[in-house]
Design a protein around this motif. Structure first.
Motif, PDB file in Angstrom:
ATOM      1  N   GLU A  92      12.596  -6.209   6.351  1.00  0.00           N
ATOM      2  CA  GLU A  92      13.862  -5.889   5.700  1.00  0.00           C
ATOM      3  C   GLU A  92      13.669  -4.876   4.575  1.00  0.00           C
ATOM      4  O   GLU A  92      14.392  -3.876   4.470  1.00  0.00           O
ATOM      5  CB  GLU A  92      14.485  -7.168   5.148  1.00  0.00           C
ATOM      6  CG  GLU A  92      14.901  -8.166   6.222  1.00  0.00           C
ATOM      7  CD  GLU A  92      15.201  -9.539   5.658  1.00  0.00           C
ATOM      8  OE1 GLU A  92      15.159  -9.691   4.411  1.00  0.00           O
ATOM      9  OE2 GLU A  92      15.482 -10.454   6.449  1.00  0.00           O
ATOM     10  N   TYR A  93      12.680  -5.114   3.735  1.00  0.00           N
ATOM     11  CA  TYR A  93      12.487  -4.275   2.544  1.00  0.00           C
ATOM     12  C   TYR A  93      12.040  -2.869   2.919  1.00  0.00           C
ATOM     13  O   TYR A  93      12.553  -1.882   2.393  1.00  0.00           O
ATOM     14  CB  TYR A  93      11.458  -4.941   1.631  1.00  0.00           C
ATOM     15  CG  TYR A  93      11.411  -4.375   0.231  1.00  0.00           C
ATOM     16  CD1 TYR A  93      12.555  -4.284  -0.542  1.00  0.00           C
ATOM     17  CD2 TYR A  93      10.203  -3.935  -0.312  1.00  0.00           C
ATOM     18  CE1 TYR A  93      12.507  -3.779  -1.832  1.00  0.00           C
ATOM     19  CE2 TYR A  93      10.142  -3.431  -1.598  1.00  0.00           C
ATOM     20  CZ  TYR A  93      11.297  -3.354  -2.359  1.00  0.00           C
ATOM     21  OH  TYR A  93      11.251  -2.841  -3.633  1.00  0.00           O
ATOM     22  N   ALA A  94      11.088  -2.762   3.837  1.00  0.00           N
ATOM     23  CA  ALA A  94      10.586  -1.442   4.242  1.00  0.00           C
ATOM     24  C   ALA A  94      11.692  -0.614   4.862  1.00  0.00           C
ATOM     25  O   ALA A  94      11.781   0.603   4.644  1.00  0.00           O
ATOM     26  CB  ALA A  94       9.427  -1.593   5.214  1.00  0.00           C
ATOM     27  N   GLY A  95      12.550  -1.260   5.665  1.00  0.00           N
ATOM     28  CA  GLY A  95      13.652  -0.527   6.272  1.00  0.00           C
ATOM     29  C   GLY A  95      14.639  -0.009   5.256  1.00  0.00           C
ATOM     30  O   GLY A  95      15.133   1.128   5.355  1.00  0.00           O
ATOM     31  N   ARG A  96      14.927  -0.815   4.245  1.00  0.00           N
ATOM     32  CA  ARG A  96      15.880  -0.393   3.213  1.00  0.00           C
ATOM     33  C   ARG A  96      15.351   0.788   2.406  1.00  0.00           C
ATOM     34  O   ARG A  96      16.120   1.652   1.986  1.00  0.00           O
ATOM     35  CB  ARG A  96      16.184  -1.556   2.270  1.00  0.00           C
ATOM     36  CG  ARG A  96      16.807  -2.783   2.901  1.00  0.00           C
ATOM     37  CD  ARG A  96      18.150  -2.504   3.577  1.00  0.00           C
ATOM     38  NE  ARG A  96      18.773  -3.744   4.034  1.00  0.00           N
ATOM     39  CZ  ARG A  96      18.508  -4.362   5.157  1.00  0.00           C
ATOM     40  NH1 ARG A  96      17.581  -3.856   5.985  1.00  0.00           N
ATOM     41  NH2 ARG A  96      19.132  -5.475   5.485  1.00  0.00           N
ATOM     42  N   LEU A  97      14.038   0.824   2.201  1.00  0.00           N
ATOM     43  CA  LEU A  97      13.450   1.890   1.386  1.00  0.00           C
ATOM     44  C   LEU A  97      13.072   3.122   2.195  1.00  0.00           C
ATOM     45  O   LEU A  97      12.674   4.127   1.623  1.00  0.00           O
ATOM     46  CB  LEU A  97      12.216   1.366   0.644  1.00  0.00           C
ATOM     47  CG  LEU A  97      12.460   0.278  -0.394  1.00  0.00           C
ATOM     48  CD1 LEU A  97      11.163  -0.082  -1.094  1.00  0.00           C
ATOM     49  CD2 LEU A  97      13.511   0.701  -1.413  1.00  0.00           C
ATOM     50  N   GLY A  98      13.144   3.033   3.528  1.00  0.00           N
ATOM     51  CA  GLY A  98      12.812   4.186   4.364  1.00  0.00           C
ATOM     52  C   GLY A  98      11.372   4.632   4.226  1.00  0.00           C
ATOM     53  O   GLY A  98      11.098   5.829   4.067  1.00  0.00           O
ATOM     54  N   ARG A 130      12.185   7.071   7.998  1.00  0.00           N
ATOM     55  CA  ARG A 130      12.225   5.672   8.430  1.00  0.00           C
ATOM     56  C   ARG A 130      10.822   5.181   8.770  1.00  0.00           C
ATOM     57  O   ARG A 130      10.006   5.951   9.295  1.00  0.00           O
ATOM     58  CB  ARG A 130      13.116   5.519   9.668  1.00  0.00           C
ATOM     59  CG  ARG A 130      14.589   5.763   9.416  1.00  0.00           C
ATOM     60  CD  ARG A 130      15.422   5.311  10.607  1.00  0.00           C
ATOM     61  NE  ARG A 130      15.226   6.181  11.771  1.00  0.00           N
ATOM     62  CZ  ARG A 130      15.686   5.891  12.991  1.00  0.00           C
ATOM     63  NH1 ARG A 130      16.343   4.747  13.202  1.00  0.00           N
ATOM     64  NH2 ARG A 130      15.492   6.725  13.989  1.00  0.00           N
ATOM     65  N   PRO A 131      10.544   3.918   8.490  1.00  0.00           N
ATOM     66  CA  PRO A 131       9.295   3.341   9.010  1.00  0.00           C
ATOM     67  C   PRO A 131       9.390   3.219  10.526  1.00  0.00           C
ATOM     68  O   PRO A 131      10.489   3.258  11.095  1.00  0.00           O
ATOM     69  CB  PRO A 131       9.225   1.971   8.331  1.00  0.00           C
ATOM     70  CG  PRO A 131      10.649   1.627   8.024  1.00  0.00           C
ATOM     71  CD  PRO A 131      11.342   2.932   7.744  1.00  0.00           C
ATOM     72  N   LEU A 132       8.243   3.074  11.170  1.00  0.00           N
ATOM     73  CA  LEU A 132       8.186   3.073  12.627  1.00  0.00           C
ATOM     74  C   LEU A 132       7.590   1.768  13.137  1.00  0.00           C
ATOM     75  O   LEU A 132       6.573   1.297  12.615  1.00  0.00           O
ATOM     76  CB  LEU A 132       7.317   4.231  13.119  1.00  0.00           C
ATOM     77  CG  LEU A 132       6.972   4.277  14.619  1.00  0.00           C
ATOM     78  CD1 LEU A 132       8.225   4.522  15.459  1.00  0.00           C
ATOM     79  CD2 LEU A 132       5.914   5.335  14.905  1.00  0.00           C
ATOM     80  N   LEU A 140       0.827  -1.203   0.000  1.00  0.00           N
ATOM     81  CA  LEU A 140       0.000   0.000   0.000  1.00  0.00           C
ATOM     82  C   LEU A 140       0.861   1.252   0.000  1.00  0.00           C
ATOM     83  O   LEU A 140       0.634   2.192  -0.782  1.00  0.00           O
ATOM     84  CB  LEU A 140      -0.909  -0.025   1.224  1.00  0.00           C
ATOM     85  CG  LEU A 140      -1.840   1.163   1.463  1.00  0.00           C
ATOM     86  CD1 LEU A 140      -2.833   1.301   0.326  1.00  0.00           C
ATOM     87  CD2 LEU A 140      -2.571   1.008   2.793  1.00  0.00           C
ATOM     88  N   VAL A 141       1.862   1.279   0.858  1.00  0.00           N
ATOM     89  CA  VAL A 141       2.724   2.455   0.947  1.00  0.00           C
ATOM     90  C   VAL A 141       3.574   2.601  -0.317  1.00  0.00           C
ATOM     91  O   VAL A 141       3.814   3.730  -0.788  1.00  0.00           O
ATOM     92  CB  VAL A 141       3.602   2.370   2.211  1.00  0.00           C
ATOM     93  CG1 VAL A 141       4.611   3.510   2.247  1.00  0.00           C
ATOM     94  CG2 VAL A 141       2.727   2.423   3.458  1.00  0.00           C
ATOM     95  N   LEU A 142       4.011   1.512  -0.889  1.00  0.00           N
ATOM     96  CA  LEU A 142       4.744   1.592  -2.151  1.00  0.00           C
ATOM     97  C   LEU A 142       3.861   2.176  -3.254  1.00  0.00           C
ATOM     98  O   LEU A 142       4.332   2.950  -4.101  1.00  0.00           O
ATOM     99  CB  LEU A 142       5.249   0.214  -2.565  1.00  0.00           C
ATOM    100  CG  LEU A 142       6.416  -0.351  -1.755  1.00  0.00           C
ATOM    101  CD1 LEU A 142       6.703  -1.786  -2.178  1.00  0.00           C
ATOM    102  CD2 LEU A 142       7.665   0.512  -1.915  1.00  0.00           C
ATOM    103  N   GLY A 143       2.580   1.814  -3.237  1.00  0.00           N
ATOM    104  CA  GLY A 143       1.650   2.397  -4.205  1.00  0.00           C
ATOM    105  C   GLY A 143       1.498   3.890  -4.012  1.00  0.00           C
ATOM    106  O   GLY A 143       1.439   4.656  -4.984  1.00  0.00           O
ATOM    107  N   TRP A 144       1.413   4.327  -2.748  1.00  0.00           N
ATOM    108  CA  TRP A 144       1.345   5.769  -2.484  1.00  0.00           C
ATOM    109  C   TRP A 144       2.596   6.472  -3.000  1.00  0.00           C
ATOM    110  O   TRP A 144       2.518   7.542  -3.599  1.00  0.00           O
ATOM    111  CB  TRP A 144       1.211   6.016  -0.983  1.00  0.00           C
ATOM    112  CG  TRP A 144      -0.126   5.669  -0.414  1.00  0.00           C
ATOM    113  CD1 TRP A 144      -1.309   5.562  -1.092  1.00  0.00           C
ATOM    114  CD2 TRP A 144      -0.417   5.388   0.959  1.00  0.00           C
ATOM    115  NE1 TRP A 144      -2.311   5.234  -0.224  1.00  0.00           N
ATOM    116  CE2 TRP A 144      -1.808   5.127   1.029  1.00  0.00           C
ATOM    117  CE3 TRP A 144       0.347   5.346   2.119  1.00  0.00           C
ATOM    118  CZ2 TRP A 144      -2.435   4.824   2.242  1.00  0.00           C
ATOM    119  CZ3 TRP A 144      -0.274   5.042   3.326  1.00  0.00           C
ATOM    120  CH2 TRP A 144      -1.643   4.781   3.385  1.00  0.00           C
TER     121      TRP A 144
END
Length: 231
Positions: free
Chosen positions: A157-163, A218-220, A124-128
């Motif tokens: 892992e992926y969300a952290g790398r993409l911030g 960063r994601p939380l 969802l966030v990647l779509g945004w």
């Protein structure tokens, strides 16, 4: 019972008592009630006024096998008529043992199969990001044992790398994971680049602060610690 517009946190126990018949999952629901209330009451922009707004915030209940607290909060916030809580899980009811996004107003995903919510929130966030939507926020609620699912580890892992700053995970920790997390759940996320906060999952002020303090770039993850399952 007061009218829906006047319902508060103190009305939630009475609302949850209307959802009888799934005592097996009472602990799963009761562990989440304070977190869900704080999110809907003072953190997220979600309500009857904007369910069709693509820029609304999103709450994803990945821990969908104990939805009673979720349904009670939806009723308190005017997303469900309180009378819908009666007879839940029956053939005639739209409220099932797992939420159905096609039937329940405010349910963003059909959940219950553990390990799905965080990957969906990530997508969802990647779509945004792809469409330039910087306003909405996605909060995914998972249980501590749910982190044993491999799909969650890949998403962390992926969300952290993409911030992915628009993504928040709240882990309701009732010590139900078989092996636990050496070094703590928060550290599992922060090693991958997340911002992390661990708070008392019954303390509304602490939860509000954890969800609302900035975490730029960063994601939380918010670890909401509650009493041990079965205690």
């Amino acid at each position: 019972m007061t009218t829906t517009a006047e319902l508060t946190y103190t009305d939630l126990p009475a609302l949850m008592r209307r959802l009888a018949g799934d005592e097996k999952h009472n602990a799963a629901a009761e562990s989440t009630v304070d977190v869900i209330w704080v999110l809907y009451d003072s953190v997220l922009d979600i309500g009857p006024h904007n369910l069709d707004d693509p820029d609304r915030d999103r709450f994803l209940l990945s821990k969908g096998h104990g939805p009673m607290a979720f349904y009670a909060v939806l009723a308190a916030k005017g997303l469900l008529p309180p009378e819908d809580l009666d007879g839940w899980g029956t053939f005639e009811s739209r409220l099932g043992g797992h939420p159905d996004r096609t039937l329940v107003p405010g349910a963003e995903i059909s959940s219950g199969s553990l390990g799905h919510g965080l990957p969906i929130g990530l997508g969802l966030v990647l779509g945004w990001r792809a469409t330039g939507r910087t306003g909405p926020r996605a909060v995914v609620l998972v249980g501590d044992a749910e982190l044993d699912e491999g799909s969650n580890n890949e998403a962390i892992e992926y969300a952290g790398r993409l911030g992915l700053e628009q993504l928040t995970v709240v882990v309701v920790d009732n010590s139900s994971s078989t092996y636990g997390w050496p070094g703590g759940i928060e550290r599992r996320f922060t090693l991958e680049g997340w911002a992390g906060r661990t708070v008392d999952g019954r303390d509304h002020d602490a939860l509000h602060s954890a969800f609302t303090e900035p975490h730029p770039g960063r994601p939380l993850v918010v670890v909401a610690s509650v009493e041990k399952k079965g205690a």
